[in-house]
Design an enzyme around this catalytic site. Structure first.
Site, PDB file in Angstrom:
ATOM      1  N   GLU A   1       8.885  -0.695  72.793  1.00 52.93           N
ATOM      2  CA  GLU A   1       8.996   0.404  71.808  1.00 52.93           C
ATOM      3  C   GLU A   1       7.913   0.076  70.770  1.00 52.93           C
ATOM      4  OE1 GLU A   1      12.714   1.661  69.770  1.00 52.93           O
ATOM      5  OE2 GLU A   1      13.792   1.710  71.674  1.00 52.93           O
TER       6      GLU A   1
ATOM      7  N   GLU B   1      18.885  -2.792  72.357  1.00 48.95           N
ATOM      8  CA  GLU B   1      18.628  -3.419  70.994  1.00 48.95           C
ATOM      9  C   GLU B   1      19.871  -4.238  70.831  1.00 48.95           C
ATOM     10  OE1 GLU B   1      15.297  -1.300  68.802  1.00 48.95           O
ATOM     11  OE2 GLU B   1      16.952  -0.706  68.397  1.00 48.95           O
TER      12      GLU B   1
END
Length: 791
Positions: free
Chosen positions: A272, A194
């Protein structure tokens, strides 16, 4: 053919052996690699050995599961309909002291991956070095903070890059033989994590890509993950697959819309898909309904989009491993249940069955659902009374001298508590004690008497102390809780990080000449105390023995205790705090013994009752009745009459970030956002996912020092939607005004103290992203002042 038959026979026997056994089979290391394979990127699809393959992954974290239960959790994921297990590697778990790597026992990550293969599943590895995961410092080791001027996740700091590279090399030694091209189950390895939410340096990501390749992940397909709003904030090499993260209820077409425009031939994957959310001390227990996420999951299946459920099973933040959010600072509780389909104890939930019932319709030809593994038994334990205790201030370790205040790390301590002691001059009048900054919770004592408490981001950094005699002893006992695991604030030192001042009418002086006492979390340290039979009135250790005739799982009820940590038979079970919402600690039966067991509790307050009971169900949703979760005080009313808005306007109804530029830059410390109405004129409710303030350099102003001063209404009854969520840097969470009971009406306001005067030239606003339409703001006003608003 004979070789393949032999391998399959071994795998099948292994699965049967583990089916009803909680303990990992000793024969797992004897399993031979499967035939070498390949996993690549095709035209809008992944290819496994040249054939289309849809990834149905389950995220599991091996440190959050006792090793003896790894197999049961993997089997449960397969039974839910998964074909792949997705895992992070936790650098600070494997290198707790610099250059001392540990991949044995509960840290045997290669064993975990082999178990995945033994169960006929594939694996995606995410080795970091940064992972987030609501884990202490996002997986980065605390000892990095001992280095002067350390910078993290950047090419500009050679020490960080050297250490990160060394860890990746060690990880490669463990797992590179298990790439699918070598006959193992690993399909992909992730580059960093991320990164778009932290920076946009393409050169850094390229360096990490090369480091991963050089570490031995030289054959496997690489990937990276980001959000739909920031995946294109930097570039990576063509051999790195780009995947997106988003939460329950998301509109799939909107999440992938911009990505598909820029990458029309790329496979689609939600790396995710958030099935629930994590709990933080002092806030409402987080849940996500089945209906909130199952529809979007079905949509991904229908559109042939790969996914990974984050989390399929959360597990537990044993010991000190729970992290923290910043802006505002909130530490993670010990349970990482996550409201996931597989509960904290490995228990099967309704959400599990909903996923299983959905995915059974999307299996490949010849594929069947795995059997649901037998439940691990749960037992109760009669009340354990603590007859022995050791008062903390009567059991101080050897002190260390320090002219100036320094953080915990500078005394070579990673986690736990630390006490700073010095002497005060005489004063006939009260004075102010100013501490900059407390990380994270501290008690102030003068001559052994408790004077006050500092709670990072929740209380002022100043308390008044009474008149003192000359050489009065000042103790500041600080508990370091979770290190920030997300955003720019991951550089999060513990203890007192800057200075302590004493202020009277003549001014402020910085206190010097400290004696420092370290209280680490090592079990041996907790035992090496003078335990006696008494009832201490302040911080103390408590120790007891208890006898068991069986060793099933249980939950330790710690609801009568104040704040501290529990150890059982040498295992650090976790942190607790009476403010909730968690009031029990998960106790794995495999860490208990038939016969005599030992439990130690370190409590920084005086417990209501020094006793622990083992119960059969967790309590994860009970907040202390004497602690308000609301930022608005009873009867408090914001007064905006006579105030002039620096800007006002109308937002459109699209669910994307919106930027507002002021007519001219304005300086202020106290920021007020006022929602005047909703896109749906019938709504009385307001929702805001995120607000960023833009500085004169065009960048978002750091929110580390921000504090929510006021919200006219917050939903804390049916969900956790407090006002501070507008600056928690999480796009999937939001401030929401009260939904049940006595509802408030528009206008709705939040007020934020920025911590200091800032020159602001605009703001960015993000409406809710969970697919809901209620409360999306239409008309608004913005106020900014150098002085506090009137109430």
């Amino acid at each position: 053919m004979k070789k393949l038959f032999f391998i399959c026979l071994i795998l099948c026997n292994q699965i049967v052996l583990c089916q009803t056994n909680q303990v990992v089979s000793k024969d797992i290391s004897q399993i031979q690699p499967a035939a070498k394979g390949d996993f690549t990127l095709g035209n809008r699809e992944f290819l496994l050995n040249g054939k289309p393959f849809l990834i149905r992954a389950a995220e599991l974290h091996y440190p959050r599961i006792p090793k003896e239960y790894w197999d049961q959790r993997i089997k449960a994921c397969k039974a839910m309909g998964m074909n792949t297990i997705c895992i992070y590697l936790f650098w600070n778990y494997h290198e707790q002291q610099q250059d001392k790597f540990d991949f044995a026992g509960d840290k045997d990550i290669a064993q975990f991956v082999k178990l995945i293969q033994a169960n006929g599943m594939y694996c995606i590895v995410r080795p970091g070095p940064y992972v987030c995961a609501e884990w202490d410092m996002g997986g980065l080791p605390w000892w990095l903070l001992k280095k002067d001027n350390i910078q993290l996740r950047t090419l500009s700091n050679p020490f960080f890059m050297v250490r990160a590279t060394k860890f990746l090399n060690e990880a490669g030694k463990q797992l590179s033989p298990l790439q699918i091209q070598n006959g193992g189950p690993i399909l992909m390895a992730q580059v960093e994590n991320e990164y778009g939410a932290f920076g946009n340096n393409s050169e850094y990501m390229e360096a990490m890509r090369k480091n991963l390749r050089n570490a031995g992940f030289d054959k496997v397909q690489l990937m990276r993950c980001d959000w739909g709003t920031n995946f294109d904030s930097y570039k990576t090499a063509p051999d790195v697959a780009i995947t997106l993260n988003f939460g329950a209820g998301s509109n799939i077409d909107k999440q992938f819309g911009r990505f598909k425009e820029q990458n029309p031939t790329a496979p689609l994957m939600c790396s995710e898909y958030w099935t629930g959310w994590f709990d933080k001390f002092g806030l409402v227990h987080e849940t996500r309904s089945i209906n909130s996420f199952i529809g979007s999951l079905k949509d991904m299946m229908d559109k042939k989009i790969s996914f990974s459920l984050y989390m399929a099973h959360g597990g537990t933040n044993f010991g000190q491993w729970g992290g923290a959010n910043s802006g505002p600072y909130t530490a993670m509780v010990s349970s990482y249940d996550y409201d996931a389909p597989i509960g904290e104890q490995g228990n099967i939930t309704d959400k599990f069955y909903a996923v299983r019932d959905l995915l059974k319709n999307y299996l490949n030809l010849g594929e069947t659902l795995g059997e649901i593994p037998a439940a691990i038994p749960v037992m109760s334990i009669p009340k354990i009374q603590f007859a022995q205790s050791a008062a903390l201030f009567q059991n101080l370790p050897q002190g260390k001298k320090s002219l100036d205040i320094q953080s915990m790390e500078m005394f070579d301590q990673g986690w736990g508590r630390i006490n700073y002691r010095t002497n005060l001059t005489a004063s006939e009048k009260p004075r102010k004690l100013i501490v900059t900054e407390v990380h994270d919770w501290a008690q102030v004592y003068i001559d052994g008497k408790l004077i006050g408490v500092f709670d990072r981001d929740k209380t002022s950094n100043t308390i008044e102390i009474p008149a003192t005699k000359n050489n009065a002893v000042l103790d500041i006992l600080v508990e370091g809780m979770g290190r920030v695991n997300y955003g720019k604030d991951i550089l999060d030192k513990k203890g007192i990080t800057e200075k302590v001042e004493l202020k009277d009418d003549s001014g402020a002086i910085t206190l010097k000449n400290w004696t420092v006492y370290n209280f680490p979390i090592d079990y041996a340290f907790q035992l090496n105390k003078k335990y006696i039979t008494n009832k201490p009135s302040g911080p103390a250790w408590y120790k007891a023995k208890f006898t068991l005739n069986k060793t099933d799982d249980t939950y330790l009820d710690v609801s009568t205790w104040g704040k501290g940590m529990v150890w059982v038979n040498g295992h650090a079970i976790g942190r607790y705090w009476k403010i909730g919402p968690q009031q029990t600690l998960y106790m794995p039966g495999v860490w208990l013994k038939k016969g005599e067991n030992e439990i130690v509790v370190l409590d920084l307050e005086k417990p209501k009752e020094a006793a622990v009971t083992g119960v059969t169900k967790p309590v994860l949703d009970k907040n202390s009745s004497d602690v308000s979760l609301l930022s608005r005080k009873p009867g408090q009313e914001l007064k905006l009459t006579g105030e002039t808005a620096i800007t006002q306007g109308t937002f459109d109804a699209t669910e994307v970030w919106k930027e507002v530029n002021f007519q001219q830059p304005t300086v202020g410390r106290y920021f007020c956002f006022e929602a005047l109405n909703a896109q749906n004129s019938k709504d009385t409710n307001a929702t805001v996912a995120e607000i960023e303030l833009i500085g004169k350099d065009g960048k978002a102003i750091p929110s580390k020092k921000w504090k929510l001063v006021y919200a006219d209404s917050e939903e804390i009854t049916v969900s956790n939607n407090v006002g501070a969520l507008v600056f928690d840097k999480q796009e999937s969470t939001m401030w929401q005004t009260q939904l049940v009971g006595k509802k408030s009406k528009y206008p709705h306001q939040i007020v934020i103290d920025l911590g200091q005067d800032e020159e602001i030239k605009g703001l960015r606003y993000l409406p809710r992203t969970d697919g809901g339409k209620t409360g999306i703001v239409k008309d608004y006003k913005v106020y900014l002042k150098t002085k506090p608003f009137a109430f």
